[in-house]
Motif scaffolding. Structure first.
Motif, short mmCIF file in Angstrom:
data_model
loop_
_atom_site.label_atom_id
_atom_site.label_comp_id
_atom_site.label_asym_id
_atom_site.label_seq_id
_atom_site.Cartn_x
_atom_site.Cartn_y
_atom_site.Cartn_z
N ARG A 39 0.85 -1.19 0.00
CA ARG A 39 0.00 0.00 0.00
C ARG A 39 0.88 1.24 0.00
N LYS A 40 0.28 2.34 -0.34
CA LYS A 40 0.99 3.61 -0.33
C LYS A 40 1.59 3.85 1.05
N GLY A 41 2.87 4.24 1.07
CA GLY A 41 3.55 4.54 2.33
C GLY A 41 4.25 3.35 2.97
N LYS A 54 11.24 -12.13 -9.95
CA LYS A 54 10.82 -11.68 -8.62
C LYS A 54 11.51 -10.37 -8.24
N HIS A 55 12.75 -10.20 -8.64
CA HIS A 55 13.49 -8.99 -8.29
C HIS A 55 12.84 -7.77 -8.95
N ALA A 56 12.54 -7.87 -10.22
CA ALA A 56 11.93 -6.73 -10.92
C ALA A 56 10.53 -6.44 -10.38
N TRP A 57 9.74 -7.49 -10.20
CA TRP A 57 8.37 -7.28 -9.74
C TRP A 57 8.32 -6.77 -8.32
N SER A 58 9.13 -7.37 -7.44
CA SER A 58 9.01 -7.08 -6.02
C SER A 58 9.90 -5.94 -5.54
N CYS A 59 10.95 -5.61 -6.30
CA CYS A 59 11.84 -4.52 -5.88
C CYS A 59 11.58 -3.21 -6.61
N VAL A 60 10.95 -3.30 -7.78
CA VAL A 60 10.78 -2.08 -8.57
C VAL A 60 9.31 -1.82 -8.89
N PHE A 61 8.75 -2.65 -9.74
CA PHE A 61 7.46 -2.31 -10.34
C PHE A 61 6.28 -2.32 -9.36
N ALA A 66 2.46 0.97 -6.23
CA ALA A 66 1.74 1.16 -4.98
C ALA A 66 2.18 2.42 -4.22
N GLU A 67 3.19 3.12 -4.71
CA GLU A 67 3.76 4.29 -4.04
C GLU A 67 4.36 3.92 -2.69
N ALA A 68 5.06 2.79 -2.69
CA ALA A 68 5.75 2.32 -1.48
C ALA A 68 7.24 2.62 -1.60
N THR A 69 7.94 2.60 -0.48
CA THR A 69 9.39 2.76 -0.43
C THR A 69 10.03 1.39 -0.46
N VAL A 70 11.12 1.25 -1.21
CA VAL A 70 11.86 -0.01 -1.27
C VAL A 70 13.13 0.14 -0.45
N LEU A 71 13.33 -0.75 0.49
CA LEU A 71 14.56 -0.77 1.28
C LEU A 71 15.57 -1.66 0.56
N ALA A 72 16.73 -1.10 0.25
CA ALA A 72 17.82 -1.87 -0.36
C ALA A 72 18.80 -2.21 0.74
N GLN A 86 17.68 -5.05 10.67
CA GLN A 86 17.34 -4.07 9.63
C GLN A 86 15.83 -3.90 9.50
N LEU A 87 15.10 -5.02 9.59
CA LEU A 87 13.63 -4.94 9.50
C LEU A 87 13.07 -4.04 10.59
N VAL A 88 13.61 -4.18 11.80
CA VAL A 88 13.13 -3.38 12.93
C VAL A 88 13.62 -1.93 12.80
N ARG A 89 14.91 -1.75 12.54
CA ARG A 89 15.50 -0.41 12.48
C ARG A 89 14.86 0.45 11.40
N CYS A 90 14.55 -0.15 10.27
CA CYS A 90 14.00 0.61 9.14
C CYS A 90 12.48 0.58 9.09
N ARG A 91 11.87 -0.04 10.09
CA ARG A 91 10.40 -0.11 10.18
C ARG A 91 9.76 -0.67 8.92
N VAL A 92 10.26 -1.81 8.49
CA VAL A 92 9.73 -2.48 7.30
C VAL A 92 8.31 -2.95 7.58
N THR A 93 7.40 -2.64 6.66
CA THR A 93 6.00 -3.03 6.84
C THR A 93 5.59 -4.20 5.95
#
Length: 104
Positions: A39-41, A54-61, A66-72, A86-93
């Motif tokens: 979702r957005k955000g 999977k990389h293209a679909w799940s990391c980029v497109f 969805a207007e989401a942020t991608v954590l690299a 990292q999941l906790v520190r960066c608040r991955v949703t």
């Protein structure tokens, strides 16, 4: 008709090259966003290597649509504890990773 290719891993056996048309490829983006629940955000982390579909679909497109942020997150060797930090520190949703294969 123009085509593009990606690499896909079947349930069993070796990786396969998959040919997409310009009309079929976007289906992967939309279905990925739906299955992950993006979702957005959202802050999204995906574990997959470049070259895999999977990389293209799940990391980029899908996140982009969805207007989401991608954590690299770059790592030399996988560590579950470091990844969890990292999941906790960066608040991955949202998080997505390929299922383990028999060779892993």
């Amino acid at each position: 008709m123009q085509r593009s290719c990606s690499i896909s891993r079947p349930d069993h056996g070796q990786a396969q090259l998959v040919v997409h048309t310009h009309s079929s490829y976007p289906v992967g983006h939309l279905s990925t966003a739906y299955w992950i629940g993006l979702r957005k955000g959202d802050v999204h982390l995906n574990l997959s290597s470049p070259g895999w579909a999977k990389h293209a679909w799940s990391c980029v497109f899908a996140p982009w649509n969805a207007e989401a942020t991608v954590l690299a997150y770059h790592f030399e060797r996988f560590s579950a504890a470091a990844l969890l930090d990292q999941l906790v520190r960066c608040r991955v949703t949202t998080f997505c990773a390929p299922r383990p294969c028999g060779a892993c």
